[in-house]
Write an enzyme that holds these catalytic residues in place. Structure first.
Site, PDB file in Angstrom:
ATOM      1  N   GLU A   1      55.999 -10.177  18.030  1.00  0.00           N
ATOM      2  CA  GLU A   1      56.827 -11.045  18.980  1.00  0.00           C
ATOM      3  C   GLU A   1      56.801 -10.409  20.504  1.00  0.00           C
ATOM      4  OE1 GLU A   1      59.574 -14.802  17.940  1.00  0.00           O
ATOM      5  OE2 GLU A   1      60.631 -12.960  18.515  1.00  0.00           O
TER       6      GLU A   1
ATOM      7  N   HIS B   1      49.247   0.965  -5.593  1.00  0.00           N
ATOM      8  CA  HIS B   1      48.427   0.434  -6.744  1.00  0.00           C
ATOM      9  C   HIS B   1      48.198  -1.232  -6.274  1.00  0.00           C
ATOM     10  CE1 HIS B   1      49.731   3.689  -9.221  1.00  0.00           C
ATOM     11  NE2 HIS B   1      50.959   3.647  -8.622  1.00  0.00           N
TER      12      HIS B   1
ATOM     13  N   LYS C   1      57.051 -24.796  18.268  1.00  0.00           N
ATOM     14  CA  LYS C   1      58.325 -25.752  18.121  1.00  0.00           C
ATOM     15  C   LYS C   1      58.054 -27.130  18.757  1.00  0.00           C
ATOM     16  CE  LYS C   1      61.571 -22.093  18.605  1.00  0.00           C
ATOM     17  NZ  LYS C   1      62.700 -21.287  19.507  1.00  0.00           N
TER      18      LYS C   1
HETATM   19  O1  G6P Z   1      68.983 -16.572  17.168  1.00  0.00           O
HETATM   20  P1  G6P Z   1      68.094 -18.040  17.634  1.00  0.00           P
HETATM   21  O2  G6P Z   1      68.329 -18.279  19.008  1.00  0.00           O
HETATM   22  O3  G6P Z   1      68.433 -18.886  16.533  1.00  0.00           O
HETATM   23  O4  G6P Z   1      66.803 -17.670  17.290  1.00  0.00           O
HETATM   24  C1  G6P Z   1      66.152 -17.284  16.235  1.00  0.00           C
HETATM   25  C2  G6P Z   1      64.402 -16.698  16.543  1.00  0.00           C
HETATM   26  O5  G6P Z   1      63.836 -17.995  16.855  1.00  0.00           O
HETATM   27  C3  G6P Z   1      62.980 -18.235  18.045  1.00  0.00           C
HETATM   28  O6  G6P Z   1      62.037 -19.008  17.691  1.00  0.00           O
HETATM   29  C4  G6P Z   1      62.493 -16.781  18.531  1.00  0.00           C
HETATM   30  O7  G6P Z   1      61.333 -16.752  18.880  1.00  0.00           O
HETATM   31  C5  G6P Z   1      63.026 -15.560  17.772  1.00  0.00           C
HETATM   32  O8  G6P Z   1      62.796 -14.522  18.913  1.00  0.00           O
HETATM   33  C6  G6P Z   1      64.567 -15.792  17.580  1.00  0.00           C
HETATM   34  O9  G6P Z   1      64.925 -14.625  17.169  1.00  0.00           O
END
Ligand code: G6P
Length: 529
Positions: free
Chosen positions: A322, A351, A455
């Protein structure tokens, strides 16, 4: 290279941190002196950039954020006295909370003690706590940890059913830096529902770990949850293990968080030395840069020869991929950078996929993690003079040698034992190596613009699902997918619609499909009134 020359090279490059009992051997990475020389200017620049970052520069320019995870283990480095104080207070608050939970001063309404933790979080809010728990949890922890790290209903059910009778004694940590990530939100809602079904008040068992002012923070305040711990804007999710995100669950499990922080602090100090030879993170970054040709041409295979380090590769996957997997560099050029990370553990992997590593496509470099201490206490002999641990050690050396003989490069990282201090050091080592490497290839390691695309697309699918349902509710007779797509007004989305209705049909959601399920053009879809 003959054995004598190789032994010379080994000694020339061997890094040893006496305090941490940590060795780093990059002798089996085949860079030569000219390569090192050619990189030295780049490293000079990277060291300067890292100093600026630690001093509070806006090292994450797109998001206009400071990058402060290094301050967490050395609060005196924080750019203001207020921040220094806040970090120190927070660690004390975590310790006090864990102590109160352990002694029963803080307890659930219907039991004298909390006995379990249910940690709900994803990505950086899960991978670090999972790695650390697997590596360090004591034999009989004061609280046993369970995770919900996805929005998979079956996974949620499985975790909840493993808690079942213990739910009232379960401390639920909802961990989300942003406080708005859908997966942990869904997990929280599902867990809340089960609490309600059992006539338990969720708020009495719930702890929020999130940024002040987030949606999650608001919920926790409004519902008067048992406790809240702050996450900071200047700590990224994938570098949050040594913030409240990792420290709260670790302390609750009886893991020595001060030792983790000390290990990280010591490692940071070693990584500040602006000399390639004497800086373990720089040696890693140099090796990665060499192996991948500065373009991610080779994958990083993580092979820890210790069961408790099983999740190290999964943790590193997010930290490295990431951070480094970026389309644009800092000047806006399209570079499509990154290094793919995978791994499991040795000797188990010998293995499984080590066959390909030894003989197949040479598209990787290995990082072998060695732990000198076999176990706590003495070992029996499985053969005269030989223990199980000797076998593990032999397999490790054997793989390293076999890879080298076939022109496959490897790094060997050795720690004396898996302890809070060494795990803290490992985390700090890789955080810094990623930061330095990002400087070498001129990318921002601290944002993740690519994640947003997925997203947004997912949100669009859920909106499409609502539109489909609105159309279907008005239909008297089953209609074809083509007609459905027309009526929704998005004929170009017909494939997505097919996938949505197929999913609804499979889950008794009031949508039925008639026809041949494998032939979308034959299908008629309707609401099941
Ligand atoms: O801790 P949060 O704000 O819920 O984020 C959780 C995760 O989701 C995102 O999509 C990011 O890409 C991550 O870097 C992050 O750790």
């Amino acid at each position: 290279m003959d054995a004598k020359a190789l032994w010379q090279r080994y000694q020339q490059w061997l890094y040893f941190h006496e305090g941490l009992g940590l060795y780093l051997d990059v002798s089996r990475m085949r860079f030569d002196d000219a390569f090192v020389e050619a990189c030295s200017l780049k490293f000079k620049h990277a060291f300067t950039q890292m100093t600026e970052l630690e001093n509070g520069a806006l090292a994450n320019p797109d998001e206009n954020r400071m990058v402060g995870h290094y301050w967490l283990r050395n609060p005196d480095l924080a750019p203001t006295p207020e921040l220094t104080q806040e970090i120190a207070n927070c660690i004390e608050k975590i310790e006090a909370f864990a102590e109160q939970v352990h002694t029963g001063e803080i307890h659930p309404p219907k039991a004298p003690l909390f006995t379990n933790i249910l940690s709900i979080g994803i990505g950086g809010s899960a991978l670090g706590p999972q790695f650390v728990s697997e590596a360090l949890v004591p034999n009989k922890p004061p609280l046993a940890i369970h995770f919900i790290d996805n929005t998979d209903p079956t996974g949620i059910d499985r975790t909840l059913s493993s808690l079942d009778e213990d739910l009232h004694r379960t401390l639920v940590l909802v961990i989300s830096k942003s406080g708005g990530t859908p997966e942990p939100r869904n997990g929280m809602m599902e867990v809340k529902r089960v609490f309600a079904e059992k006539d338990l008040d969720f708020a009495n068992n719930a702890v929020a770990i999130t940024m002040a002012g987030s949606k999650l923070d608001d919920i926790a305040t409004r519902e008067n949850w048992l406790a809240k711990f702050p996450m900071y804007d200047w700590v990224g999710g994938r570098t949050s293990e040594l913030s409240t995100v990792g420290l709260v669950p670790a302390a609750l499990q009886g893991i020595d968080i001060r030792a983790m922080l000390r290990g990280a602090k010591d490692m940071d100090e070693a990584n500040r030395i602006p000399e390639l030879h004497n800086n373990p993170a720089a040696l890693l970054a140099l090796s990665w840069y060499y192996a991948s040709n500065g373009k991610g041409e080779k994958d990083m295979v993580i092979l820890p020869y210790k069961d408790s380090l099983l999740l190290f590769s999964r943790y590193l996957q997010q930290l490295v991929m990431e951070s480094l997997g970026k389309e644009k560099d800092l000047d806006g050029n399209t570079v499509c950078q990154g290094i793919a990370v995978y791994g499991n553990k040795g000797s188990t992997d010998q293995h499984a996929y080590v066959q390909q590593l030894r003989e197949g496509v040479p598209n990787f470099f290995a990082t072998i993690v060695e732990v000198l201490e076999d176990r706590c206490g003495k070992s029996m002999e499985v053969e005269p003079g030989i223990t199980s641990g000797d076998y593990l050690s032999g397999f490790l050396q054997g793989t390293r040698q076999a890879l080298y003989e076939n022109n496959r490069d490897s790094i060997t990282l050795t720690i004396a034992q898996v302890s809070p201090r060494t795990v803290g050091a490992l985390i700090a080592l890789y955080e810094r190596a990623v930061g330095l490497y990002a400087n070498l290839v001129n990318i921002n390691a601290y944002h993740q613009p690519g994640v947003e695309a997925g997203k947004k697309a997912a949100a669009a699918i859920l909106e499409l699902q609502s539109s489909i349902m609105k159309v279907l509710e008005k239909e008297k007779v089953p209609i074809s997918l083509e007609l459905l797509a027309q009526k929704v007004g998005m004929p170009e989305k017909i494939e997505s619609m097919y996938m949505i209705v197929r999913h609804l049909h499979a889950n008794q959601r009031g949508v039925v499909l008639e026809g041949n399920l494998g032939k979308p053009s034959s299908l008629k879809v309707a609401i099941n009134f």
